[in-house]
Design a protein around this motif. Structure first.
Motif, PDB file in Angstrom:
ATOM      1  N   GLU A 374    -139.285 120.857 -35.205  1.00  0.00           N
ATOM      2  CA  GLU A 374    -138.581 119.617 -35.576  1.00  0.00           C
ATOM      3  C   GLU A 374    -139.541 118.421 -35.577  1.00  0.00           C
ATOM      4  N   LEU A 375    -139.294 117.481 -36.488  1.00  0.00           N
ATOM      5  CA  LEU A 375    -140.042 116.230 -36.525  1.00  0.00           C
ATOM      6  C   LEU A 375    -139.012 115.114 -36.675  1.00  0.00           C
ATOM      7  N   ALA A 376    -138.943 114.248 -35.676  1.00  0.00           N
ATOM      8  CA  ALA A 376    -137.942 113.186 -35.702  1.00  0.00           C
ATOM      9  C   ALA A 376    -138.451 111.973 -34.933  1.00  0.00           C
ATOM     10  N   VAL A 377    -137.970 110.821 -35.324  1.00  0.00           N
ATOM     11  CA  VAL A 377    -138.316 109.556 -34.668  1.00  0.00           C
ATOM     12  C   VAL A 377    -137.050 109.028 -34.008  1.00  0.00           C
ATOM     13  N   MET A 378    -137.151 108.637 -32.741  1.00  0.00           N
ATOM     14  CA  MET A 378    -135.980 108.107 -32.047  1.00  0.00           C
ATOM     15  C   MET A 378    -136.216 106.647 -31.662  1.00  0.00           C
ATOM     16  N   ILE A 379    -135.205 105.824 -31.891  1.00  0.00           N
ATOM     17  CA  ILE A 379    -135.215 104.440 -31.423  1.00  0.00           C
ATOM     18  C   ILE A 379    -134.055 104.306 -30.448  1.00  0.00           C
ATOM     19  N   ASP A 380    -134.330 103.977 -29.212  1.00  0.00           N
ATOM     20  CA  ASP A 380    -133.280 103.683 -28.237  1.00  0.00           C
ATOM     21  C   ASP A 380    -133.252 102.180 -28.022  1.00  0.00           C
ATOM     22  N   THR A 381    -132.100 101.574 -28.265  1.00  0.00           N
ATOM     23  CA  THR A 381    -131.981 100.130 -28.053  1.00  0.00           C
ATOM     24  C   THR A 381    -131.154  99.890 -26.800  1.00  0.00           C
ATOM     25  N   PHE A 382    -131.451  98.824 -26.078  1.00  0.00           N
ATOM     26  CA  PHE A 382    -130.756  98.575 -24.814  1.00  0.00           C
ATOM     27  C   PHE A 382    -129.520  97.694 -25.007  1.00  0.00           C
ATOM     28  N   ALA A 383    -129.249  97.278 -26.237  1.00  0.00           N
ATOM     29  CA  ALA A 383    -128.007  96.562 -26.550  1.00  0.00           C
ATOM     30  C   ALA A 383    -127.322  97.305 -27.697  1.00  0.00           C
ATOM     31  N   PRO A 384    -125.987  97.216 -27.762  1.00  0.00           N
ATOM     32  CA  PRO A 384    -125.263  97.964 -28.801  1.00  0.00           C
ATOM     33  C   PRO A 384    -125.650  97.521 -30.206  1.00  0.00           C
ATOM     34  N   LEU A 385    -125.649  98.490 -31.125  1.00  0.00           N
ATOM     35  CA  LEU A 385    -125.994  98.218 -32.520  1.00  0.00           C
ATOM     36  C   LEU A 385    -124.721  98.050 -33.349  1.00  0.00           C
ATOM     37  N   SER A 386    -124.766  97.103 -34.275  1.00  0.00           N
ATOM     38  CA  SER A 386    -123.720  96.977 -35.280  1.00  0.00           C
ATOM     39  C   SER A 386    -124.192  97.624 -36.569  1.00  0.00           C
ATOM     40  N   LEU A 387    -123.232  97.901 -37.458  1.00  0.00           N
ATOM     41  CA  LEU A 387    -123.553  98.624 -38.690  1.00  0.00           C
ATOM     42  C   LEU A 387    -123.595  97.676 -39.882  1.00  0.00           C
ATOM     43  N   GLY A 388    -124.675  97.787 -40.670  1.00  0.00           N
ATOM     44  CA  GLY A 388    -124.793  97.014 -41.892  1.00  0.00           C
ATOM     45  C   GLY A 388    -124.048  97.670 -43.035  1.00  0.00           C
ATOM     46  N   ALA A 389    -123.952  96.943 -44.143  1.00  0.00           N
ATOM     47  CA  ALA A 389    -123.212  97.449 -45.304  1.00  0.00           C
ATOM     48  C   ALA A 389    -123.808  98.752 -45.823  1.00  0.00           C
ATOM     49  N   ALA A 390    -125.144  98.867 -45.783  1.00  0.00           N
ATOM     50  CA  ALA A 390    -125.771 100.094 -46.304  1.00  0.00           C
ATOM     51  C   ALA A 390    -125.420 101.285 -45.417  1.00  0.00           C
ATOM     52  N   ALA A 391    -125.275 101.058 -44.092  1.00  0.00           N
ATOM     53  CA  ALA A 391    -124.878 102.149 -43.194  1.00  0.00           C
ATOM     54  C   ALA A 391    -123.467 102.604 -43.529  1.00  0.00           C
ATOM     55  N   ARG A 392    -122.596 101.652 -43.764  1.00  0.00           N
ATOM     56  CA  ARG A 392    -121.207 102.019 -44.064  1.00  0.00           C
ATOM     57  C   ARG A 392    -121.117 102.748 -45.406  1.00  0.00           C
ATOM     58  N   ALA A 393    -122.089 102.452 -46.316  1.00  0.00           N
ATOM     59  CA  ALA A 393    -122.066 103.075 -47.647  1.00  0.00           C
ATOM     60  C   ALA A 393    -122.507 104.533 -47.610  1.00  0.00           C
ATOM     61  N   CYS A 394    -123.291 104.926 -46.583  1.00  0.00           N
ATOM     62  CA  CYS A 394    -123.776 106.319 -46.556  1.00  0.00           C
ATOM     63  C   CYS A 394    -123.318 107.041 -45.293  1.00  0.00           C
ATOM     64  N   ASP A 395    -122.277 106.539 -44.649  1.00  0.00           N
ATOM     65  CA  ASP A 395    -121.771 107.112 -43.396  1.00  0.00           C
ATOM     66  C   ASP A 395    -120.973 108.388 -43.689  1.00  0.00           C
ATOM     67  N   ASP A 396    -121.238 109.435 -42.899  1.00  0.00           N
ATOM     68  CA  ASP A 396    -120.507 110.693 -43.037  1.00  0.00           C
ATOM     69  C   ASP A 396    -119.242 110.602 -42.175  1.00  0.00           C
ATOM     70  N   PRO A 397    -118.057 110.511 -42.788  1.00  0.00           N
ATOM     71  CA  PRO A 397    -116.849 110.269 -41.988  1.00  0.00           C
ATOM     72  C   PRO A 397    -116.464 111.440 -41.091  1.00  0.00           C
ATOM     73  N   ASP A 398    -117.013 112.630 -41.366  1.00  0.00           N
ATOM     74  CA  ASP A 398    -116.643 113.811 -40.581  1.00  0.00           C
ATOM     75  C   ASP A 398    -117.496 113.986 -39.335  1.00  0.00           C
ATOM     76  N   TYR A 399    -118.612 113.245 -39.241  1.00  0.00           N
ATOM     77  CA  TYR A 399    -119.578 113.512 -38.171  1.00  0.00           C
ATOM     78  C   TYR A 399    -119.018 113.389 -36.757  1.00  0.00           C
ATOM     79  N   PRO A 400    -118.172 112.352 -36.476  1.00  0.00           N
ATOM     80  CA  PRO A 400    -117.705 112.210 -35.076  1.00  0.00           C
ATOM     81  C   PRO A 400    -116.961 113.438 -34.559  1.00  0.00           C
TER      82      PRO A 400
END
Ligand SMILES: [Fe+2]
Length: 404
Positions: A374-400
């Motif tokens: 596997e090759l992956a990059v992880m970003i851990d943020t210490f404050a909660p992230l909000s979602l931008g319009a582009a995230a909502r445009a490519c979000d997989d609704p079944d993932y949760p």
């Protein structure tokens, strides 16, 4: 970036007269971070870098796939997300074509799939860390050119005037981390004097920086910035916290004949990150690659898996208390989430407060495995992230519901 470099022509003594062969004084520019209390570099321009001709506010995205913070939506109800970034349209450049996926007050995470050269640009709000997943590109800056390829992390310090030029036929797919401060190696990898210690997973030899000043041997105005001239001057987009401004300068910002100091853009290939492994599962900090203000960056690279005879190589279920966890899947087989639709170019967000773990069945499937590609990059943020319009445009609704 604590390591001193000297590139091109600089005078033997700082802040003394330094002249071109025709007798003209070069113009000094000191770039100093943390109010001149941390790393700095001193650049020598053929012409003053201060000759501003015009300034205007620039619209910062704002459409459905733009970079506008006003489009951010909180992650409510609190759910994990799978962002299929390859479904976003390719094209544009690495600066104006980046699309805002996730953000908080400390950091913005964006993706680009660039096919065109960008204009001149600098981020005045913080360092930018750019990870190239596909393609190759050249970073032109006041410090010189830096050829970058897939797998490279590129650190562009705050205030560095630069532009990105794709050098491959395929689009340059990149994750862009816009920090609100400085990005560098974790302190625990460094000696008090700034040298990488033996336990660090990478060292000085793995870091690459520009080796020739952009204005060396070039008749004025000189430098690759000349290609970015519009005839009336040199336009530079400047990002700050409150928006984007377009400056027009009289002189080429890349007309630098030499520089020295400890502040400059550099790259590190993820393939030069030496993984630390153990008899039983190692926690994410062993994969840490960079630290930024209130976030960390980790690299998951091909490696030997845990070698205790009863080891469980798949990660345990975990509640990432105090952080939102973003994974950018780049290459290889993502067995821990097999069946969840994750593929190269996918980004998952597992927010703090949400307990998550491997895909059902993958713990059993991992027993006895001795390596992962596997090759992956992880970003851990210490404050909660909000979602931008582009995230909502490519979000997989079944993932949760893929753990159910
Ligand atoms: Fe996790």
């Amino acid at each position: 970036m604590p390591h001193y470099r000297r590139v091109g022509d600089v005078p033997p003594k700082r802040h003394t007269q330094f002249r071109s062969p025709d007798g003209e004084l070069y113009a000094e520019e000191l770039m100093g971070s943390d109010g001149f209390s941390s790393a700095s570099s001193l650049l020598y321009h053929r012409r003053p870098p201060t000759a501003l001709l015009a300034a205007e506010a620039v619209e910062d995205g704002g459409d459905d796939d733009g970079g506008d913070d006003a489009d951010l939506a909180p992650n409510v109800p609190l759910l994990p997300h799978h962002l299929r970034t390859t479904e976003l349209p390719a094209g544009g450049d690495m600066v104006t074509g980046r699309r805002l996926l996730l953000a908080n007050d400390d950091v913005r995470l964006l993706v680009a799939q660039a096919t065109e050269p960008s204009g001149l640009y600098r981020d005045a709000a913080g360092d930018e860390l750019v990870y190239l997943r596909t393609g190759s590109a050249r970073l032109d800056s006041s410090f010189g050119a830096l050829d970058c390829a897939a797998g490279d992390y590129v650190v562009v310090p705050t205030g560095t005037t630069h532009r990105w030029v794709p050098t491959s036929d395929q689009p340059v797919a990149a994750l862009v981390v816009e920090a609100r401060g400085h990005v560098g190696p974790p302190d625990r990898y460094l000696s008090p004097g700034g040298q990488f210690l033996e336990h660090s997973p990478y060292c000085e030899r793995d870091l690459h920086a520009p080796g020739t000043p952009p204005g060396a041997g070039v008749a004025a105005p000189g430098g690759p910035g000349a290609e970015a001239s519009n005839g009336d001057g040199f336009d530079v987009l400047v990002r700050q916290r409150s928006g984007v401004t377009r400056y027009r300068y009289a002189h080429d910002p890349f007309d630098v004949v030499g520089w020295d100091g400890c502040l400059y853009p550099y790259r590190l290939s993820i393939h030069d990150f030496e993984p630390l492994t153990g008899r039983v599962h190692q926690p994410p900090p062993v994969h840490q690659t960079f630290a930024g203000p209130r976030f960390v960056v980790c690299s998951f690279v091909p490696r030997k898996l845990d070698y205790h005879p009863l080891a469980v190589p798949a990660p345990y279920n975990h509640a990432n208390v105090d952080s939102d966890e973003v994974l950018y899947y780049c290459d290889g087989d993502f067995t821990s989430r097999k069946g969840a639709g994750i593929a190269a170019g996918s980004i998952s967000l597992h927010p703090g407060g949400f307990t998550h773990g491997p895909q059902p069945g993958s713990v059993e499937a991992s027993l006895g495995r001795d390596s992962t590609d596997e090759l992956a990059v992880m970003i851990d943020t210490f404050a909660p992230l909000s979602l931008g319009a582009a995230a909502r445009a490519c979000d997989d609704p079944d993932y949760p519901w893929t753990w159910a």
